[in-house]
Design an enzyme around this catalytic site. Structure first.
Site, PDB file in Angstrom:
ATOM      1  N   LYS A 177       0.823  -1.215   0.000  1.00  0.00           N
ATOM      2  CA  LYS A 177       0.000   0.000   0.000  1.00  0.00           C
ATOM      3  C   LYS A 177       0.850   1.256   0.000  1.00  0.00           C
ATOM      4  O   LYS A 177       0.462   2.265  -0.584  1.00  0.00           O
ATOM      5  CB  LYS A 177      -0.987  -0.004   1.182  1.00  0.00           C
ATOM      6  CG  LYS A 177      -2.135  -0.985   0.966  1.00  0.00           C
ATOM      7  CD  LYS A 177      -3.442  -0.522   1.585  1.00  0.00           C
ATOM      8  CE  LYS A 177      -4.597  -1.377   1.084  1.00  0.00           C
ATOM      9  NZ  LYS A 177      -5.872  -1.114   1.697  1.00  0.00           N
ATOM     10  N   LYS A 179      -5.690  -8.923  -7.358  1.00  0.00           N
ATOM     11  CA  LYS A 179      -7.029  -9.217  -6.832  1.00  0.00           C
ATOM     12  C   LYS A 179      -8.007  -8.100  -7.190  1.00  0.00           C
ATOM     13  O   LYS A 179      -7.619  -6.946  -7.349  1.00  0.00           O
ATOM     14  CB  LYS A 179      -6.997  -9.461  -5.325  1.00  0.00           C
ATOM     15  CG  LYS A 179      -6.960  -8.242  -4.467  1.00  0.00           C
ATOM     16  CD  LYS A 179      -7.323  -8.607  -3.029  1.00  0.00           C
ATOM     17  CE  LYS A 179      -7.336  -7.333  -2.198  1.00  0.00           C
ATOM     18  NZ  LYS A 179      -8.030  -7.402  -0.966  1.00  0.00           N
ATOM     19  N   LYS A 213     -12.014  -2.877  -4.454  1.00  0.00           N
ATOM     20  CA  LYS A 213     -13.001  -1.802  -4.615  1.00  0.00           C
ATOM     21  C   LYS A 213     -12.343  -0.459  -4.921  1.00  0.00           C
ATOM     22  O   LYS A 213     -12.983   0.420  -5.458  1.00  0.00           O
ATOM     23  CB  LYS A 213     -13.942  -1.715  -3.416  1.00  0.00           C
ATOM     24  CG  LYS A 213     -13.310  -1.608  -2.069  1.00  0.00           C
ATOM     25  CD  LYS A 213     -14.393  -1.500  -1.005  1.00  0.00           C
ATOM     26  CE  LYS A 213     -14.292  -2.570   0.068  1.00  0.00           C
ATOM     27  NZ  LYS A 213     -13.026  -2.587   0.818  1.00  0.00           N
TER      28      LYS A 213
HETATM   29  N1  AQP Z   1     -10.732 -10.013  -4.601  1.00  0.00           N
HETATM   30  C1  AQP Z   1     -11.120 -10.573  -3.469  1.00  0.00           C
HETATM   31  N2  AQP Z   1     -11.438 -11.881  -3.449  1.00  0.00           N
HETATM   32  C2  AQP Z   1     -11.854 -12.464  -2.292  1.00  0.00           C
HETATM   33  N3  AQP Z   1     -12.007 -11.805  -1.126  1.00  0.00           N
HETATM   34  C3  AQP Z   1     -11.734 -10.490  -1.105  1.00  0.00           C
HETATM   35  N4  AQP Z   1     -11.787  -9.555  -0.124  1.00  0.00           N
HETATM   36  C4  AQP Z   1     -11.391  -8.368  -0.639  1.00  0.00           C
HETATM   37  N5  AQP Z   1     -11.100  -8.492  -1.937  1.00  0.00           N
HETATM   38  C5  AQP Z   1     -11.282  -9.803  -2.263  1.00  0.00           C
HETATM   39  C6  AQP Z   1     -12.221  -9.818   1.247  1.00  0.00           C
HETATM   40  O1  AQP Z   1     -13.240  -8.873   1.571  1.00  0.00           O
HETATM   41  C7  AQP Z   1     -13.196  -8.603   2.977  1.00  0.00           C
HETATM   42  C8  AQP Z   1     -13.322  -7.137   3.225  1.00  0.00           C
HETATM   43  O2  AQP Z   1     -12.189  -6.500   2.683  1.00  0.00           O
HETATM   44  P1  AQP Z   1     -11.758  -5.066   3.188  1.00  0.00           P
HETATM   45  O3  AQP Z   1     -12.743  -4.079   2.741  1.00  0.00           O
HETATM   46  O4  AQP Z   1     -11.552  -5.083   4.666  1.00  0.00           O
HETATM   47  O5  AQP Z   1     -10.344  -4.777   2.581  1.00  0.00           O
HETATM   48  P2  AQP Z   1      -9.573  -5.320   1.345  1.00  0.00           P
HETATM   49  O6  AQP Z   1      -9.224  -6.756   1.506  1.00  0.00           O
HETATM   50  O7  AQP Z   1      -8.411  -4.372   1.197  1.00  0.00           O
HETATM   51  O8  AQP Z   1     -10.625  -5.159   0.170  1.00  0.00           O
HETATM   52  P3  AQP Z   1     -10.482  -4.351  -1.169  1.00  0.00           P
HETATM   53  O9  AQP Z   1     -11.752  -4.509  -1.909  1.00  0.00           O
HETATM   54  O10 AQP Z   1      -9.223  -4.721  -1.874  1.00  0.00           O
HETATM   55  O11 AQP Z   1     -10.412  -2.864  -0.611  1.00  0.00           O
HETATM   56  P4  AQP Z   1      -9.366  -1.721  -0.936  1.00  0.00           P
HETATM   57  O12 AQP Z   1      -9.397  -1.561  -2.426  1.00  0.00           O
HETATM   58  O13 AQP Z   1      -9.873  -0.520  -0.203  1.00  0.00           O
HETATM   59  O14 AQP Z   1      -8.031  -2.178  -0.421  1.00  0.00           O
HETATM   60  C9  AQP Z   1     -11.912  -9.206   3.515  1.00  0.00           C
HETATM   61  O15 AQP Z   1     -12.241 -10.396   4.221  1.00  0.00           O
HETATM   62  C10 AQP Z   1     -11.118  -9.532   2.276  1.00  0.00           C
HETATM   63  O16 AQP Z   1     -10.261 -10.656   2.452  1.00  0.00           O
END
Ligand code: AQP
Length: 336
Positions: A119, A201, A204
């Site tokens: 990050k 991956k 969002k």
């Molecule tokens: N691509 C993915 N496939 C499976 N699981 C996923 N998770 C996130 N992306 C995938 C799971 O969603 C839960 C919530 O995630 P989060 O919002 O706490 O943070 P994150 O993992 O950082 O999700 P994002 O979408 O990638 O957010 P940003 O873009 O803000 O960093 C977690 O259980 C995660 O494993």
């Protein structure tokens, strides 16, 4: 004496950041599993807005997305009468315990966190101390609720290890204050990859909307995104090394239909990627349709959302404040 049937259910905690509109990845990898977990365990589910500001957020957007994610937690089927659903910043104990735990966490161990490395490379203009201390706040989230179990994807395993290390260290000095949390490895939540870059991956906060299916995308938008997903030149639906795009679509299709990879290979034997993508798109549309319909009803009822948030914050604070008070006493804060 406690009978077997009265034994307490294990506690489980899970969070999602309101850092964007949740994706199909968040849904299949995490959210979809939460209602069954809430049935089986004593659950607390949070919208992690304190975590979200480790990356710069536009205030109005963050506020809106926080309400949207809360509405989504209800739309996936979590019941606020049976489960604690809350917004993290509305429970001050999270920030308070995180500060205390910062003082029990070593700079060296934080420096090894791979998510921080990733990050900080992605946000080189804003490598803030909060981003560095993110895992300590996550430890506070977990330890405040004395969670026995935390569902974690591969990317969060390292952070759970740190939470366990911090808890063990604290307990080693002050006695049994924190429950040591274990990773909950449930039915495998699929790791969904970007449709445009299947080595990364689906996220969002991905600035390329074509790579990401939002939970709220209209059916025609979903179909279009799936049809333009990156594949390969083999034109054969099979799960194999080097076929990241197809593997990803097969994983998505498998999660939505319950079919195994072999069954999917058989279903599309002799058919091209065009047919396959149409079926994947349709399966995703059907998977998300009920969630989107429920979400649309809930998000328009702001009074209900406010009520859920207030009730959730009160219930969460009841548990969190108890742990915090114990910690404050142990470290020597004067509580008159
Ligand atoms: N691509 C993915 N496939 C499976 N699981 C996923 N998770 C996130 N992306 C995938 C799971 O969603 C839960 C919530 O995630 P989060 O919002 O706490 O943070 P994150 O993992 O950082 O999700 P994002 O979408 O990638 O957010 P940003 O873009 O803000 O960093 C977690 O259980 C995660 O494993």
């Amino acid at each position: 004496m406690e009978s077997v049937t009265e034994q307490r259910k294990k506690k489980i905690l899970s969070c999602i950041q309101p850092s964007g509109i949740p994706t199909l990845g968040n849904y299949l990898g995490a959210l979809k599993n939460w209602p069954p977990l809430a049935e089986e365990f004593d659950g607390a589910f949070a919208v992690a807005d304190l975590h979200a500001i480790t990356v710069r957020q536009e205030p109005a957007k963050l506020r809106r997305q926080t309400a949207e994610v809360l509405a989504l937690l209800l739309a996936i089927g979590l019941d606020p009468d049976k489960t604690i659903i809350f917004v993290q910043s509305q429970v001050p104990a999270h920030a308070q315990l995180a500060w205390v735990l910062n003082c029990f966490t070593q700079f060296g161990e934080m420096s090894r966190m791979t998510q921080f490395k990733d990050k900080s490379a992605a946000h080189a203009d804003n490598v803030n101390v909060g981003l560095f201390a993110y895992p300590v706040l996550m430890a506070a989230d977990i330890l405040l609720y004395q969670a026995d179990l935390v569902p974690v994807g591969a990317d969060q395993k390292q952070h759970l290890e740190i939470a366990r290390d911090i808890a063990n260290r604290f307990n080693g000095i002050y006695g049994d204050v924190f429950t040591i949390p274990d990773a909950y490895i449930g039915k495998s939540g699929e790791r969904v990859m970007s449709l445009q870059n299947p080595e990364k991956k689906m996220s969002k906060s991905d600035p390329n909307p074509k790579g990401t299916i939002s939970i709220f995308d209209a059916p025609e938008v979903i179909m279009k995104k799936v049809k333009s997903a990156v594949t390969d030149s083999e034109a054969k639906v099979r799960f194999a090394e080097g076929k990241d795009g197809i593997n990803n679509l097969m994983g998505i299709y498998s999660c939505c239909t319950g079919l195994s990879m072999e069954e999917i290979e058989r279903e599309f034997d002799g058919k091209g990627y065009g047919d396959f993508k149409v079926r994947v798109g349709e399966a995703v549309v059907e998977e998300l349709r009920p969630v989107r319909e429920r979400y649309e009803r809930i998000i328009s009822d702001k009074a209900y959302l406010k009520e859920v948030a207030e009730k959730g914050a009160e219930a969460a604070s009841g548990i969190a404040d108890r742990t915090l008070k114990k910690v404050m006493k142990k470290v020597g804060f004067w509580i008159p």
